[in-house]
Design an enzyme around this catalytic site. Structure first.
Site, short mmCIF file in Angstrom:
data_model
loop_
_atom_site.label_atom_id
_atom_site.label_comp_id
_atom_site.label_asym_id
_atom_site.label_seq_id
_atom_site.Cartn_x
_atom_site.Cartn_y
_atom_site.Cartn_z
N GLU A 245 28.07 29.94 2.26
CA GLU A 245 28.33 28.80 3.13
C GLU A 245 29.74 28.86 3.73
OE1 GLU A 245 25.29 25.50 1.30
OE2 GLU A 245 27.30 25.52 0.47
N CYS B 114 36.73 26.87 6.63
CA CYS B 114 36.73 27.23 5.20
C CYS B 114 35.77 28.39 5.01
CB CYS B 114 36.30 26.01 4.38
SG CYS B 114 36.35 26.27 2.60
N CYS C 246 30.62 33.21 -7.69
CA CYS C 246 31.97 33.33 -8.22
C CYS C 246 31.89 33.63 -9.71
CB CYS C 246 32.77 32.05 -7.99
SG CYS C 246 34.50 32.17 -8.51
N CYS D 95 34.76 28.07 -13.19
CA CYS D 95 35.46 26.82 -13.45
C CYS D 95 34.45 25.70 -13.69
CB CYS D 95 36.37 26.47 -12.28
SG CYS D 95 37.69 27.69 -12.01
N CYS E 4 33.10 23.26 -10.62
CA CYS E 4 32.78 23.85 -9.32
C CYS E 4 31.32 24.24 -9.25
CB CYS E 4 33.65 25.08 -9.08
SG CYS E 4 33.34 25.86 -7.48
N GLY F 203 33.62 31.71 -3.95
CA GLY F 203 34.24 32.90 -4.48
C GLY F 203 35.73 32.78 -4.73
N GLU F 204 36.26 33.74 -5.48
CA GLU F 204 37.68 33.89 -5.75
C GLU F 204 38.19 35.02 -4.84
OE1 GLU F 204 41.19 34.35 -6.24
OE2 GLU F 204 40.59 32.78 -7.65
N SER G 211 43.36 30.56 -1.27
CA SER G 211 43.30 29.71 -2.45
C SER G 211 42.82 30.54 -3.63
CB SER G 211 42.36 28.53 -2.21
OG SER G 211 42.22 27.75 -3.37
N SER H 82 44.69 26.71 -7.62
CA SER H 82 43.87 25.71 -8.29
C SER H 82 44.44 25.47 -9.69
CB SER H 82 42.42 26.19 -8.37
OG SER H 82 41.86 26.33 -7.08
N LEU H 83 45.19 24.39 -9.85
CA LEU H 83 45.90 24.16 -11.11
C LEU H 83 45.06 23.29 -12.07
CD1 LEU H 83 48.68 25.01 -12.19
CD2 LEU H 83 49.50 22.74 -11.57
N HIS H 84 44.86 22.04 -11.71
CA HIS H 84 43.89 21.16 -12.37
C HIS H 84 44.23 20.70 -13.79
CE1 HIS H 84 41.59 22.15 -8.88
NE2 HIS H 84 41.35 23.38 -9.28
N ASN I 160 34.07 15.94 -6.33
CA ASN I 160 32.83 15.78 -5.59
C ASN I 160 31.66 16.12 -6.51
OD1 ASN I 160 33.85 15.10 -2.88
ND2 ASN I 160 34.82 17.10 -3.04
N CYS J 189 34.97 19.81 -0.96
CA CYS J 189 35.59 20.73 -1.90
C CYS J 189 34.81 20.83 -3.19
CB CYS J 189 37.02 20.28 -2.18
SG CYS J 189 37.92 21.37 -3.29
#
Length: 392
Positions: free
Chosen positions: A93, A106, A113, A117, A120, A169-170, A201, A223-225, A302, A345
Site C-alpha cells: 500500500e 507515504c 515487515c 512491532c 503495527c 516495511g522497515e 523512518s 520509532s521510539l514509543h 490507530n 499510521c
C-alpha cells in the site's frame, strides 16, 4: 528471449551504464531519465528528442513499468490509498496525504515487515520479501504523474512535495534497494526533492543509520514509543539488539551530516501502556542524557482488530504533550489522516504471504508492559491489552 529491463530500477548512474551497454553515449541517460521521471513517459515513442535508433533499441530491450494497481480508495479528508500487486499473492500500500502547503507520499519498502512491532498492522502480517528499487520508486512515479493529470496541474508543478518512507516495511532492512530510490527522489533531473523533504523512518537499525549518514543523509524519523529498554523490548523487539543508549548515540552521530538539526522521534500513544506523566518525564531524562536534538511526534494509536490495544484518550495525550513541552522539548500531536480507509499510521497491511510465521509467534508471546518505576504487567492486569492479541 531475455526479459525486458525495467528502467525504473536504475538511478541516473545505473541508467548511464545501461546506455553504454546499448552502444550509446552516457549523456543519453540524462535525457532518458528526464523523460521517465520528470515527464512520466511510459512509452519510448513519446521521447521525441531521442534518436529513433535509440528509441528502437529501447523498445526491444527495456520497459517502464510499475506494479499493477489493484485498487484505489479515497478518504473523506482527501487522503488516497493505492493497493499495488507485488506478485506471488503479495500486495503493498501507498498513501497520498494532501495538505494546504504540501503533498506527502507515504511509500512502502517491503511486502510485510520482519520487525514485528506490537502495535503495527503490517508487523502482524509478517514478512514476504524486499521490494526492488523499481518497485519503491515506481510508487512515486505512478502517484506523481497520476495526480498531475487528475488534479490538472500546470506543467512544472509537483503534486508530491514530500516523501516519507513510512509505509509497509522497515526501509533500512532493504538498504541496497532503498538508496538508489532515494537518489532518484533527490536528483534534479528526476523529482528534485530536497533532502529535508525526504524522510526515512526506522525502528532503529543502528548499523544502517550509520551507513545512511555516510551515503545519503536525508531527514530521519525514529520509532521510539517507550522511555525505557524494558518497555521498548516489548513494543519494538529490535530494541533487544539495538537498545536505547546505542540507538540514541547513533542518532546524535547522524545529526553531524543530517539536513535537519533534529531527529524526529515517533511515539504511538497506547492507553495505559506508555502514556503516563511519569513516562513523559522519563523521556525527558532519556533525551537529556543522550544530548540528542529532537522533536517528538505523538501519534494517536490507530486500532485494528488483532491488536488488543487501545488509543490513549485525548486528554491523556494532551497531558503527556504538556509534560514534554514544559520540559523544553518540541512536541506535536500528529493529525490522524485517512483512518476511514485504513490509511493512517500503523494501519497499512496490504496482503502478505508471510514467510516468518508472525501470527503464530505473536499469539504465543504475551505482552508484558512495564509501567514507569515498576515491573508490574499493567496493560494486561488492567484489562487494556489481551495477552492473546498483541503492531510497530
Amino acid at each position: 528471449m531475455n526479459a525486458a529491463t525495467n528502467l525504473l530500477e536504475f538511478d541516473r548512474e545505473g541508467l548511464a551504464a545501461f546506455c553504454e551497454q546499448l552502444g550509446e553515449k552516457r549523456f543519453r541517460a540524462t535525457q532518458l531519465f528526464r523523460w521517465i521521471h520528470q515527464k512520466g513517459a511510459a512509452e519510448f515513442a513519446q521521447m521525441s528528442d531521442l534518436a529513433k535508433s535509440l528509441r528502437d533499441k529501447l523498445a526491444g530491450r527495456a520497459v517502464i513499468a510499475t506494479m499493477p494497481v489493484i485498487s484505489e480508495q479515497a478518504s473523506s479528508d482527501g487522503t488516497i490509498k493505492w493497493l499495488f500487486d507485488a506478485g506471488a499473492g503479495n500486495a503493498i500500500e501507498t498513501v497520498f496525504i494532501p495538505e494546504d502547503d504540501r503533498g506527502t507520499l507515504c511509500i512502502s519498502s517491503q511486502a510485510g515487515c520482519a520487525v514485528g512491532c506490537r502495535f503495527c498492522s503490517t508487523g502482524h502480517q509478517g514478512f514476504s520479501r524486499n521490494l526492488t528499487t523499481g518497485e519503491i520508486i515506481g510508487q512515486l512515479w505512478f502517484a506523481e504523474h497520476h495526480l498531475r493529470q487528475r488534479l490538472n496541474l500546470p506543467e512544472g508543478q509537483r503534486a508530491i512535495t514530500n516523501v516519507v518512507m513510512m509505509g509497509m516495511g522497515e526501509p533500512l532492512q532493504n538498504y541496497a534497494a532503498l538508496v538508489p530510490a532515494l537518489r532518484m527522489m533527490l536528483d534534479d533531473h528526476g523529482y528534485g526533492l530536497s533532502r529535508r523533504r525526504v524522510t526515512v523512518s526506522t525502528s532503529g537499525v543502528v548499523p544502517m543509520i550509520e551507513r545512511l549518514r555516510d551515503d545519503l543523509p536525508v531527514a530521519l524519523a525514529v520509532s521510539l514509543h517507550a522511555p525505557t529498554d524494558a518497555l521498548r523490548n516489548d513494543l519494538v523487539p529490535l530494541n533487544r539488539k539495538y537498545p536505547l543508549a546505542e540507538l540514541l548515540a547513533s542518532c546524535n552521530h547522524y545529526l553531524d551530516k543530517a539536513p535537519r538539526d533534529f531527529i524526529t522521534f515517533e511515539y504511538c500513544m497506547l492507553d495505559g501502556v506508555n502514556d503516563s506523566d511519569a513516562q513523559a518525564r522519563e523521556l525527558l531524562a532519556l533525551v537529556a542524557r543522550s544530548g540528542v536534538s529532537c522533536k517528538f511526534n505523538l501519534i494517536p494509536f490507530n486500532p485494528f482488530p488483532e491488536s488488543g490495544l487501545k488509543r490513549s484518550p485525548n486528554e491523556r495525550v494532551t497531558a503527556f504533550l504538556h509534560v514534554l513541552q514544559e520540559g523544553g522539548v518540541v512536541a506535536t500531536v500528529r493529525k490522524t489522516r485517512g483512518d476511514d480507509i485504513d490509511a493512517a499510521c500503523g494501519q497499512l497491511a496490504g496482503e502478505v504471504q508471510d514467510r516468518t510465521n508472525a501470527k503464530a509467534r505473536m499469539t504465543r508471546a504475551p505482552m508484558t508492559v512495564h509501567r514507569s518505576g515498576s515491573d508490574v504487567a499493567v496493560a494486561i492486569a488492567a484489562g487494556r491489552a489481551d495477552p492473546q492479541e498483541t503492531r510497530r
